[in-house]
Design a protein around this motif. Structure first.
Motif, PDB file in Angstrom:
ATOM      1  N   LEU A  63       0.822  -1.207   0.000  1.00 51.26           N
ATOM      2  CA  LEU A  63       0.000   0.000   0.000  1.00 51.26           C
ATOM      3  C   LEU A  63       0.860   1.263   0.000  1.00 51.26           C
ATOM      4  CD1 LEU A  63      -2.916  -0.958   2.438  1.00 51.26           C
ATOM      5  CD2 LEU A  63      -3.013  -0.678  -0.054  1.00 51.26           C
TER       6      LEU A  63
ATOM      7  N   ASP B  59      -9.829   2.435  -3.678  1.00 50.61           N
ATOM      8  CA  ASP B  59     -10.021   3.445  -2.641  1.00 50.61           C
ATOM      9  C   ASP B  59      -9.125   3.227  -1.423  1.00 50.61           C
ATOM     10  OD1 ASP B  59     -11.924   4.636  -4.214  1.00 50.61           O
ATOM     11  OD2 ASP B  59     -13.627   3.642  -3.227  1.00 50.61           O
ATOM     12  N   VAL B  60      -8.703   1.996  -1.203  1.00 54.17           N
ATOM     13  CA  VAL B  60      -7.872   1.696  -0.045  1.00 54.17           C
ATOM     14  C   VAL B  60      -6.488   2.332  -0.162  1.00 54.17           C
ATOM     15  CG1 VAL B  60      -6.918  -0.465  -0.953  1.00 54.17           C
ATOM     16  CG2 VAL B  60      -7.177  -0.169   1.526  1.00 54.17           C
TER      17      VAL B  60
END
Length: 215
Positions: A156, A188-189
């Protein structure tokens, strides 16, 4: 992308077979072997590595150039071609390797602009300095690649850096140019992560000041 995934699957399969395992991959053995042999003969992925340096240099320019100077592709081509990113102590061989002609840069941008932010994020990702060298037909970094994709936090962060660079690039590019690129859409994360880059030094600003816009 599909070809790269097939090649990576082939590498995993062949490595595990050599270890005495029988991984379940929905591809016939002939296809797996053909994929590995073809990629190594044509050099497709290594050539892609060679080609990516031009587009990462262009993204690098936009990430470091002061926004008040209004960075553009034309200024990027000039800056890079004139050695803006060359180390001050570069020898003749290094200069030859790191110098990009305008025609080369324009070709790289045309072919790989959409991937530019991701390629650039891989090149500057501090948490994994070898990330940009992970190739689907090379098992040298296979274990590291598996570890990377299984580490949600690192993954991420990497995508966050790419998203930050992508948004900045879209903001700085000519609107018509940016709209044509159709950059990847992140889930969206993923949230932007600022890599906290610096700006140009005095010598680099002098190179940039010499730019003359085409008439």
């Amino acid at each position: 992308m599909l070809d790269a995934q097939t090649t990576a699957a082939a590498m995993v399969y062949l490595r595990e077979v050599k270890r005495g395992n029988s991984p379940s991959i929905p591809l016939v053995l002939d296809r797996l072997c053909e994929t590995i042999v073809d990629r190594r003969v044509t050099g497709q992925y290594w050539e892609a590595f060679e080609e990516q340096f031009g587009v990462t240099d262009i993204v690098n320019f936009f990430m470091h150039c002061p926004e008040e100077i209004q960075p553009s592709l034309g200024k990027a081509y000039h800056f890079i071609q004139e050695g803006g990113f060359l180390p001050t102590d570069a020898d003749e061989e290094e200069e030859k390797q790191l110098t990009r002609a305008r025609s080369t840069l324009k070709a790289a941008w045309k072919e790989q602009a959409r991937s530019g932010p991701l390629l650039y994020a891989a090149a500057i990702f501090d948490e994994d300095s070898d990330l940009e060298w992970y190739a689907p037909d090379d098992d040298t970094y296979l274990d590291e690649a598996i570890e990377f994709v299984q580490d949600q936090k690192r993954l991420l962060t990497f995508f966050g850096v790419a998203l930050f660079c992508q948004r900045k690039l879209v903001r700085l590019l000519d609107k018509a140019v940016a709209e044509k690129l159709r950059f990847p859409r992140f889930p969206d994360v993923v949230t932007p992560v600022d890599p906290e880059l610096g700006t140009f030094d005095e010598g680099q600003m002098k190179i940039l000041a010499e730019y003359v816009a085409p008439q």
